[in-house]
Design a protein around this motif. Structure first.
Motif, short mmCIF file in Angstrom:
data_model
loop_
_atom_site.label_atom_id
_atom_site.label_comp_id
_atom_site.label_asym_id
_atom_site.label_seq_id
_atom_site.Cartn_x
_atom_site.Cartn_y
_atom_site.Cartn_z
N THR A 702 29.32 7.13 59.52
CA THR A 702 30.78 7.23 59.60
C THR A 702 31.42 5.89 59.96
O THR A 702 32.38 5.46 59.31
N GLU A 703 30.88 5.24 60.98
CA GLU A 703 31.48 3.98 61.42
C GLU A 703 31.46 2.94 60.30
O GLU A 703 32.42 2.21 60.09
N GLN A 704 30.33 2.87 59.59
CA GLN A 704 30.20 1.90 58.52
C GLN A 704 31.19 2.19 57.39
O GLN A 704 31.81 1.27 56.84
N VAL A 705 31.36 3.45 57.03
CA VAL A 705 32.27 3.81 55.94
C VAL A 705 33.71 3.45 56.31
O VAL A 705 34.44 2.84 55.52
N TYR A 706 34.13 3.81 57.52
CA TYR A 706 35.49 3.47 57.93
C TYR A 706 35.67 1.95 58.03
O TYR A 706 36.74 1.42 57.72
N ARG A 707 34.64 1.25 58.48
CA ARG A 707 34.73 -0.20 58.63
C ARG A 707 34.93 -0.86 57.26
O ARG A 707 35.66 -1.83 57.13
N HIS A 708 34.26 -0.32 56.23
CA HIS A 708 34.37 -0.91 54.90
C HIS A 708 35.67 -0.55 54.19
O HIS A 708 36.26 -1.38 53.50
N PHE A 709 36.13 0.70 54.34
CA PHE A 709 37.21 1.18 53.50
C PHE A 709 38.50 1.47 54.26
O PHE A 709 39.53 1.74 53.62
N GLY A 710 38.48 1.44 55.59
CA GLY A 710 39.68 1.74 56.34
C GLY A 710 40.01 3.22 56.29
O GLY A 710 39.13 4.07 56.29
N HIS A 711 41.30 3.53 56.25
CA HIS A 711 41.78 4.92 56.18
C HIS A 711 41.31 5.72 57.40
O HIS A 711 40.80 6.85 57.27
N ALA A 712 41.50 5.16 58.57
CA ALA A 712 41.08 5.85 59.79
C ALA A 712 41.84 7.15 60.01
O ALA A 712 41.41 8.01 60.79
N ASP A 713 42.97 7.32 59.32
CA ASP A 713 43.77 8.54 59.48
C ASP A 713 43.34 9.64 58.52
O ASP A 713 43.96 10.71 58.48
N VAL A 714 42.30 9.39 57.74
CA VAL A 714 41.77 10.36 56.79
C VAL A 714 40.47 10.93 57.32
O VAL A 714 39.65 10.19 57.88
N ASP A 715 40.26 12.22 57.14
CA ASP A 715 39.04 12.84 57.60
C ASP A 715 37.83 12.29 56.84
O ASP A 715 37.93 11.90 55.67
N GLU A 716 36.69 12.27 57.50
CA GLU A 716 35.48 11.68 56.91
C GLU A 716 35.13 12.31 55.57
O GLU A 716 34.83 11.61 54.59
N VAL A 717 35.17 13.63 55.48
CA VAL A 717 34.77 14.28 54.24
C VAL A 717 35.75 13.96 53.11
O VAL A 717 35.36 13.82 51.94
N ASP A 718 37.03 13.79 53.42
CA ASP A 718 37.99 13.41 52.39
C ASP A 718 37.73 12.00 51.87
O ASP A 718 37.85 11.74 50.67
N LEU A 719 37.38 11.10 52.77
CA LEU A 719 37.08 9.73 52.36
C LEU A 719 35.84 9.70 51.48
O LEU A 719 35.80 9.03 50.44
N LEU A 720 34.80 10.46 51.85
CA LEU A 720 33.57 10.49 51.07
C LEU A 720 33.81 11.14 49.70
O LEU A 720 33.26 10.70 48.68
#
Length: 818
Positions: A702-720
């Motif tokens: 999770t940390e790596q995905v948010y670090r690369h793509f941002g969008h901290a206000d989006v839920d993890e599953v939505d970002l994936l």
């Protein structure tokens, strides 16, 4: 039984009885012999241990004396599927025999003969013992005396526990002692950096000490030889003095011969300072030492014509044990020619698979001038008014013949960006081309990180041969595991080998590395674990394509092919290009640090309209080669041309080049779930935990995905899902708003005091994410003063109804996504 017995049933019902029929006693059967601590898996920047490997059976002559290993498979699985695993265990334990069986078929693997045979039964203990003695050469009294001598328990760990050897360290010592007992006088042990060669040396000396070798009535005299102070001071101070006492140990220096000790530590340089008949080593009789341990033996003594070889030749009667992670074998130097083939090898790949060494991620950063080359304008002068020879310069000439200021500054900026996006206080070593280059890199990093300088201005420091005692003092502090500062060490070659810094999390390669042994040594600065501080993996940041050495056949770690890099074309589409190899014509030279001699290559690759403009005049080429000058250029546009990520596959040990967005999406799609199914599983706490584990197992953190793509206000599953299926990004705030608007009836169906709790949970979800939608969240300060969890659950009619309400709320949150 239907479908056949599982492995446990096969062992209990078939294999155990077979061993008893062969007359193996229970005390001789060591079940579930653990091998390693469990491989460390990197899940997108978050590392964790997988399950430990275990050998199903180790057969022992007596407790602690293994002679064979057995790999068990389930009844309906072919015995042959266990052969490779059995062989791996046998290699690690240095055993000549291994078996793979499903309870019906038994396959015997003879590790020395290289044969695999189906046998009708396990051999009897006495039969296997005799074969073991013959195979290992243990048919003499001294060999058995060595083997039965217990390992030293005189050393303790930092927490006061006894320092015990790992299985491969025991095997390495036993193999060396077997060779000594057989009369072998040149012995080579090859163990990867970070696997405890110094401890092996101590354990070997301790067994010889305890057995009063070689005379049987006295203690041995041992010389520990290396070419750097740190390589002799650390074993002396941290192992031999605590293990044998201060009176038994000394360090030879200042030309003074000491005769009254048992353990002598010395530099080659100290023993032969005068290069004359009164050299210190000549003051000792040739048979004075019984054992010589040559640490990092691939270095000074590897060349047959080396001046330091004279020392080893003088002490020819002694048993000489060479220890290295990186034997060399080329036209001028050969570790094998002098010491012979290794009696035991434990590789980098072995250490990573066993979980004793840290795995790594590789980030390759390519600068535009390294890819295209750089050519001066006709008659262009450098910073100091000198005309720059007209040619195309490439990576192999940078910092040796020509220094581009902005190249160093851009690399420093890219490294700073990496540290700021991960952890700016993670200890880092930067390897530069030479001392001058290290000074400019230090300046650039210092200026970019002025806010982190601290009161002592110790965020960045340089450690080279020019930095004297002040640099060594900083290095001493940097090495300590309980210090946060200094953070970044800039060097050229001083930290290549022999320095233990377990807390290093980044290895930065900003110089050309010409050989596999040197590359392994440098990478080894990061492979040590430090679990107390959470260091289970490390990053390699490669500016010079040094990690191409992973593809070399003589590299014992992971293979890596020539990368194909995805870039964006003018239409905005990803296309694959094969990058030119800037070092295709580079032949590594052994040159002094800081020297630019031999730096010119006349056929450097180039790109664009100036391709092929190279120096062809022999006189000009000779002048460049002979020049001790380095040209300095300012005002060149330098930028990151490509930034690539390589992921280490835990199963295959291969590094795979990937565009991170593409790779993450691929891992999600491999779960073979539709977006609707993924959201449905994410909505329930039980299935969400399993899904989160599946993401981690796939290397998605999770940390790596948010670090690369941002969008901290989006839920993890939505970002994936967005990365995998290009679905719309829905923020948590939007989800909460739509639940409150479109599912008013659902919320209104609860009593006011229960609805209050659901509303607070929605607020917490909006702020922090999915983990707030659980009964555990009721223990947080947001619910303080409202009663305990039992009382809050009572508002819903009990715990089961509370969980149902939360699951129903979560389902409605994810049911409304686009």
């Amino acid at each position: 039984m239907p479908g056949g017995r599982d492995e446990a049933g096969t062992r209990a019902d078939l294999i155990d009885p077979a061993l008893r029929r062969a007359n193996w006693e229970e005390a001789q059967i060591n079940r579930e012999f653990w091998v390693g601590d469990g491989q460390i898996v990197d899940a997108g920047g978050i590392a964790y241990r997988s399950s430990r490997l275990r050998a199903d059976y180790v057969l022992e002559r007596e407790p602690g004396f293994p002679i064979a290993v057995i790999e068990a498979k389930r009844e309906n699985e072919p015995a042959a599927t266990g052969v490779e695993q059995a062989k791996r265990y046998a290699r690690g334990l240095a055993l000549p025999f291994a078996y793979a069986t499903n309870g019906h078929e038994i396959r015997e693997i003879d590790m020395l003969a290289g044969t695999e045979t189906v046998v009708s039964a396990f051999p009897a203990p006495e039969q296997l013992w005799q074969r073991f003695l013959d195979a290992k050469g243990l048919d003499n009294e001294l060999a058995m005396k060595f083997r039965r001598a217990p390992f030293s328990q005189a050393l303790v760990n930092y927490d006061g526990t006894i320092k015990r050897p790992r299985y491969y360290q025991k095997a390495a010592v036993d193999e060396a002692l077997t060779a000594i007992a057989a009369g072998q006088r040149r012995i080579l042990l090859t163990l990867a950096t970070g696997t405890g060669k110094t401890f092996v040396a101590y354990l070997l000396a301790a067994k010889l000490w305890d057995t009063q070798w070689p005379r049987g009535h006295d203690r041995p005299r041992v010389l520990y030889l290396a070419d750097r102070n740190i390589l002799v001071d650390q074993p002396k101070d941290e192992y031999f003095i605590p293990g044998f006492g201060d009176e038994a140990v000394c360090k030879l220096s200042e030309g003074r011969a000491v005769m009254s000790r048992h353990f002598y530590f010395a530099l080659y340089q100290s023993l032969d300072q005068t290069r004359a008949d009164d050299a210190l080593f000549l003051q000792y009789d040739s048979d004075f030492f019984d054992l010589i341990i040559v640490d990092e033996c691939h270095r000074g003594s590897a060349g047959a014509d080396s001046a330091w070889r004279e020392i080893l030749d003088h002490f020819e009667p002694a048993v000489q044990v060479g220890m290295t992670a990186t034997p060399v074998d080329d036209s001028t130097r050969s570790t094998y020619e002098y010491f012979g083939d290794p009696v035991y090898t434990y590789s980098l790949g072995d250490g990573i698979r066993d979980g004793y060494l840290a795995p790594y991620r590789v980030r390759k950063i390519q600068l535009n001038v390294d890819i295209t080359g750089w050519k001066p304008e006709l008659g262009q002068l450098d910073r100091y008014g000198r005309e720059i020879p007209d040619k195309v310069y490439g990576r192999k000439e940078y910092e040796r013949l020509l220094a581009i200021t902005e190249r160093t500054e851009e690399a420093a900026r890219a490294l700073t960006e990496h540290l700021r996006s991960t952890d700016p206080m993670s200890k880092t070593i930067v390897f530069c081309e030479n001392i001058d280059h290290a000074a400019r890199m230090r300046e650039a990093l210092t200026n970019l990180n002025a806010d982190l300088a601290g009161p002592n201005h110790d965020y960045v420091f340089r450690i080279t041969s020019h930095d004297g005692s002040a640099g060594l003092a900083m290095l001493s502090t940097f090495r300590k595991v309980d210090t946060e500062r200094p953070v970044i060490a800039i060097t050229s070659r001083l930290l290549n080998t022999g320095v233990d810094i377990p807390t290093v999390r980044n290895i930065v390669l900003f110089r050309i590395i010409g050989s596999v042994p040197e590359f392994k040594q440098i990478i080894g600065r990061g492979t040590r674990l430090f679990e107390e501080d959470g260091k289970l993996a490390f990053d390699i940041i490669d500016f010079t394509d040094a990690t191409k050495h992973f593809s070399r056949p003589d590299f014992d770690g992971v293979p890596l092919g020539r990368p194909t890099v995805s870039v964006t074309n003018t239409q905005g589409h990803l296309v694959d290009i094969d990058l030119p190899d800037p070092d295709a014509h580079y032949v590594p030279e052994e040159v002094p640090a800081g020297s630019v001699e031999h730096a010119v290559t006349l056929n450097a690759p180039a790109a664009g309209p100036d391709a092929g403009l190279t120096v062809t005049d022999p006189q000009q080429a000779a002048r460049i080669r002979q020049s001790r000058e380095r040209y300095y250029v300012d005002g060149v546009e330098v930028f990151v041309f490509n930034d690539s990520l390589y992921i280490l596959n835990a199963g295959t040990q291969e590094l795979r080049l990937t565009e991170y967005r593409q790779w993450v999406g691929e891992q999600v799609r491999r779960l073979d779930l539709t977006p609707t199914n993924l959201r449905a599983q994410w909505a329930r706490a039980v299935t969400r935990r399993k899904l989160a584990q599946a993401f981690r197992d796939a290397g998605i953190g999770t940390e790596q995905v948010y670090r690369h793509f941002g969008h901290a206000d989006v839920d993890e599953v939505d970002l994936l899902l967005n990365l995998a299926y290009n679905t719309a990004l829905v923020t948590r705030s939007e989800r909460v708003t739509r639940v409150r608007h479109e599912h008013k009836t659902f919320l209104a169906g609860f009593a006011e005091e229960a609805r209050e709790i659901l509303e607070i949970l929605l607020d917490k979800y909006e702020q922090s994410g999915i983990e707030e939608l659980s009964a555990m969240a009721l223990r947080t300060p947001a619910f303080a003063g409202m009663g305990g969890v039992v009382s809050l659950a009572g508002r819903f009619g009990g715990g089961d109804k509370l969980h149902d309400a939360i699951d129903s709320l979560t389902a409605r949150l994810y049911d409304i996504a686009n």
